[in-house]
Design a protein around this motif. Sequence first.
Motif, PDB file in Angstrom:
ATOM      1  N   GLU A   1      14.929   6.636  -2.438  1.00  0.00           N
ATOM      2  CA  GLU A   1      13.784   7.021  -1.348  1.00  0.00           C
ATOM      3  C   GLU A   1      13.589   6.251  -0.105  1.00  0.00           C
ATOM      4  OE1 GLU A   1      10.857   8.013  -5.218  1.00  0.00           O
ATOM      5  OE2 GLU A   1      11.140   5.948  -4.848  1.00  0.00           O
ATOM      6  N   CYS A   2      14.602   5.138   0.055  1.00  0.00           N
ATOM      7  CA  CYS A   2      14.513   4.478   1.012  1.00  0.00           C
ATOM      8  C   CYS A   2      15.827   3.668   1.405  1.00  0.00           C
ATOM      9  CB  CYS A   2      13.578   3.473   0.921  1.00  0.00           C
ATOM     10  SG  CYS A   2      13.663   1.869  -0.317  1.00  0.00           S
ATOM     11  N   LEU A   3      16.112   3.392   2.581  1.00  0.00           N
ATOM     12  CA  LEU A   3      17.152   2.718   2.648  1.00  0.00           C
ATOM     13  C   LEU A   3      17.062   1.230   2.994  1.00  0.00           C
ATOM     14  CD1 LEU A   3      20.547   2.949   3.569  1.00  0.00           C
ATOM     15  CD2 LEU A   3      19.634   3.461   5.942  1.00  0.00           C
ATOM     16  N   VAL A   4      17.719   0.202   2.472  1.00  0.00           N
ATOM     17  CA  VAL A   4      17.816  -1.141   2.643  1.00  0.00           C
ATOM     18  C   VAL A   4      18.761  -1.312   3.706  1.00  0.00           C
ATOM     19  CG1 VAL A   4      18.324  -3.310   1.644  1.00  0.00           C
ATOM     20  CG2 VAL A   4      17.076  -1.476   0.312  1.00  0.00           C
ATOM     21  N   LEU A   5      18.292  -2.253   4.486  1.00  0.00           N
ATOM     22  CA  LEU A   5      19.144  -2.606   5.837  1.00  0.00           C
ATOM     23  C   LEU A   5      19.945  -3.848   5.679  1.00  0.00           C
ATOM     24  CD1 LEU A   5      16.371  -1.949   8.636  1.00  0.00           C
ATOM     25  CD2 LEU A   5      18.194  -0.199   7.810  1.00  0.00           C
TER      26      LEU A   5
ATOM     27  N   PHE B   1      12.952   8.012   5.545  1.00  0.00           N
ATOM     28  CA  PHE B   1      14.058   8.933   5.216  1.00  0.00           C
ATOM     29  C   PHE B   1      13.789  10.112   3.986  1.00  0.00           C
ATOM     30  CE2 PHE B   1      17.748   6.101   6.596  1.00  0.00           C
ATOM     31  CZ  PHE B   1      17.546   6.885   7.716  1.00  0.00           C
ATOM     32  N   LYS B   2      14.319  11.068   4.141  1.00  0.00           N
ATOM     33  CA  LYS B   2      13.878  12.156   3.085  1.00  0.00           C
ATOM     34  C   LYS B   2      14.735  11.213   1.770  1.00  0.00           C
ATOM     35  CE  LYS B   2      13.409  16.134   5.657  1.00  0.00           C
ATOM     36  NZ  LYS B   2      14.132  17.545   6.404  1.00  0.00           N
ATOM     37  N   PRO B   3      14.264  11.563   0.774  1.00  0.00           N
ATOM     38  CA  PRO B   3      15.039  11.175  -0.541  1.00  0.00           C
ATOM     39  C   PRO B   3      16.317  11.785  -0.567  1.00  0.00           C
ATOM     40  CG  PRO B   3      12.668  11.704  -1.125  1.00  0.00           C
ATOM     41  CD  PRO B   3      12.907  12.205   0.322  1.00  0.00           C
ATOM     42  N   ARG B   4      17.063  10.989  -1.268  1.00  0.00           N
ATOM     43  CA  ARG B   4      18.701  11.356  -1.237  1.00  0.00           C
ATOM     44  C   ARG B   4      19.174  11.288  -2.536  1.00  0.00           C
ATOM     45  NH1 ARG B   4      23.629   9.659   2.769  1.00  0.00           N
ATOM     46  NH2 ARG B   4      25.070  10.930   1.525  1.00  0.00           N
ATOM     47  N   GLN B   5      19.683  12.423  -3.149  1.00  0.00           N
ATOM     48  CA  GLN B   5      20.435  12.068  -4.470  1.00  0.00           C
ATOM     49  C   GLN B   5      21.831  11.417  -4.374  1.00  0.00           C
ATOM     50  OE1 GLN B   5      18.782  14.001  -7.398  1.00  0.00           O
ATOM     51  NE2 GLN B   5      20.178  12.983  -8.484  1.00  0.00           N
TER      52      GLN B   5
ATOM     53  N   ALA C   1       0.938  -1.222  -0.037  1.00  0.00           N
ATOM     54  CA  ALA C   1      -0.050  -0.180   0.057  1.00  0.00           C
ATOM     55  C   ALA C   1       0.847   1.324  -0.212  1.00  0.00           C
ATOM     56  CB  ALA C   1      -0.905   0.109   1.171  1.00  0.00           C
ATOM     57  N   LEU C   2       2.118   1.109   0.403  1.00  0.00           N
ATOM     58  CA  LEU C   2       3.110   2.310   0.408  1.00  0.00           C
ATOM     59  C   LEU C   2       3.616   2.597  -1.077  1.00  0.00           C
ATOM     60  CD1 LEU C   2       5.109   1.677   3.686  1.00  0.00           C
ATOM     61  CD2 LEU C   2       3.248   3.165   3.208  1.00  0.00           C
ATOM     62  N   GLY C   3       3.373   1.721  -1.890  1.00  0.00           N
ATOM     63  CA  GLY C   3       3.889   2.092  -3.446  1.00  0.00           C
ATOM     64  C   GLY C   3       5.423   1.299  -3.609  1.00  0.00           C
ATOM     65  N   ILE C   4       5.698   1.569  -4.315  1.00  0.00           N
ATOM     66  CA  ILE C   4       7.174   1.382  -5.007  1.00  0.00           C
ATOM     67  C   ILE C   4       8.127   2.398  -4.818  1.00  0.00           C
ATOM     68  CG2 ILE C   4       8.510   0.760  -6.932  1.00  0.00           C
ATOM     69  CD1 ILE C   4       5.807  -0.536  -8.154  1.00  0.00           C
ATOM     70  N   LYS C   5       9.313   2.142  -4.100  1.00  0.00           N
ATOM     71  CA  LYS C   5      10.336   3.051  -3.715  1.00  0.00           C
ATOM     72  C   LYS C   5      11.525   2.657  -4.365  1.00  0.00           C
ATOM     73  CE  LYS C   5       8.188   4.939   0.567  1.00  0.00           C
ATOM     74  NZ  LYS C   5       8.020   6.101   0.164  1.00  0.00           N
ATOM     75  N   LYS C   6      12.422   3.663  -4.627  1.00  0.00           N
ATOM     76  CA  LYS C   6      13.883   3.267  -5.283  1.00  0.00           C
ATOM     77  C   LYS C   6      14.960   3.205  -4.309  1.00  0.00           C
ATOM     78  CE  LYS C   6      13.365   6.363  -8.182  1.00  0.00           C
ATOM     79  NZ  LYS C   6      13.583   7.589  -9.137  1.00  0.00           N
ATOM     80  N   SER C   7      16.031   2.535  -4.195  1.00  0.00           N
ATOM     81  CA  SER C   7      17.041   2.669  -3.479  1.00  0.00           C
ATOM     82  C   SER C   7      18.162   2.078  -4.026  1.00  0.00           C
ATOM     83  CB  SER C   7      16.659   1.646  -2.258  1.00  0.00           C
ATOM     84  OG  SER C   7      17.721   1.639  -1.306  1.00  0.00           O
ATOM     85  N   SER C   8      19.582   2.814  -3.643  1.00  0.00           N
ATOM     86  CA  SER C   8      20.891   2.230  -4.124  1.00  0.00           C
ATOM     87  C   SER C   8      21.335   1.477  -3.173  1.00  0.00           C
ATOM     88  CB  SER C   8      21.782   3.596  -4.288  1.00  0.00           C
ATOM     89  OG  SER C   8      22.943   3.476  -4.723  1.00  0.00           O
ATOM     90  N   ALA C   9      21.880   0.482  -3.396  1.00  0.00           N
ATOM     91  CA  ALA C   9      22.413  -0.611  -2.689  1.00  0.00           C
ATOM     92  C   ALA C   9      23.781  -1.029  -2.884  1.00  0.00           C
ATOM     93  CB  ALA C   9      21.545  -1.476  -2.348  1.00  0.00           C
ATOM     94  N   GLN C  10      24.743  -0.706  -2.007  1.00  0.00           N
ATOM     95  CA  GLN C  10      26.168  -1.289  -2.442  1.00  0.00           C
ATOM     96  C   GLN C  10      26.314  -2.827  -1.825  1.00  0.00           C
ATOM     97  OE1 GLN C  10      28.664   1.361  -0.122  1.00  0.00           O
ATOM     98  NE2 GLN C  10      28.225   3.177  -1.841  1.00  0.00           N
ATOM     99  N   ILE C  11      25.488  -3.790  -2.382  1.00  0.00           N
ATOM    100  CA  ILE C  11      25.648  -5.063  -2.253  1.00  0.00           C
ATOM    101  C   ILE C  11      26.092  -6.007  -3.344  1.00  0.00           C
ATOM    102  CG2 ILE C  11      23.734  -4.777  -0.538  1.00  0.00           C
ATOM    103  CD1 ILE C  11      21.500  -5.481  -2.434  1.00  0.00           C
ATOM    104  N   THR C  12      26.823  -5.618  -4.219  1.00  0.00           N
ATOM    105  CA  THR C  12      27.215  -6.209  -5.435  1.00  0.00           C
ATOM    106  C   THR C  12      28.121  -7.191  -4.950  1.00  0.00           C
ATOM    107  OG1 THR C  12      28.914  -4.658  -5.893  1.00  0.00           O
ATOM    108  CG2 THR C  12      26.882  -4.215  -6.771  1.00  0.00           C
ATOM    109  N   ASP C  13      29.079  -7.277  -3.984  1.00  0.00           N
ATOM    110  CA  ASP C  13      29.816  -8.345  -3.613  1.00  0.00           C
ATOM    111  C   ASP C  13      29.270  -9.649  -3.341  1.00  0.00           C
ATOM    112  OD1 ASP C  13      32.155  -6.788  -3.805  1.00  0.00           O
ATOM    113  OD2 ASP C  13      31.880  -5.768  -2.086  1.00  0.00           O
ATOM    114  N   LEU C  14      28.004  -9.640  -2.527  1.00  0.00           N
ATOM    115  CA  LEU C  14      27.603 -10.946  -2.062  1.00  0.00           C
ATOM    116  C   LEU C  14      26.135 -11.282  -2.858  1.00  0.00           C
ATOM    117  CD1 LEU C  14      28.041 -10.575   1.656  1.00  0.00           C
ATOM    118  CD2 LEU C  14      29.374 -11.678   0.134  1.00  0.00           C
TER     119      LEU C  14
END
Length: 112
Positions: free
Chosen positions: A83-87, A72-76, A42-55
């Motif tokens: 738009e979000c921070l993957v944990l 979180f406030k969106p970050r360029q 229901a919150l919709g689709i959000k974008k995230s950049s994630a530095q997880i390419t090693d694993l």
Amino acid sequence: MKTAITFEDFLKVDIRIGTIIEVNDFPKARKPAYQLKIDFGALGIKKSSAQITDLYTKEALLHKQVSAIVNFKPRQIANFMSECLVLGVYNTNGNVVLLKASKKIKNGEQVS
């Protein structure tokens, strides 16, 4: 250990479960990363950049459920708006291991 916070401080952080529906390379990022699109129901689709390419490969991430902070406030980041921070947690090699629920959860459910 970081400074102690109150329970009210914790309640300000909105952590939700979502499913990765799209994964793309992010060549303009300073460190190797993926651009993710995550379905939070229901919150919709959000974008995230994630530095997880090693694993994680793009194929392994597709349809994977993850935990993310969604208020979180969106970050360029380069030419991409995150738009979000993957944990995740850094392992002993400095690579990010994603946090996830032990069972499938409905997209958008709040972590408490």
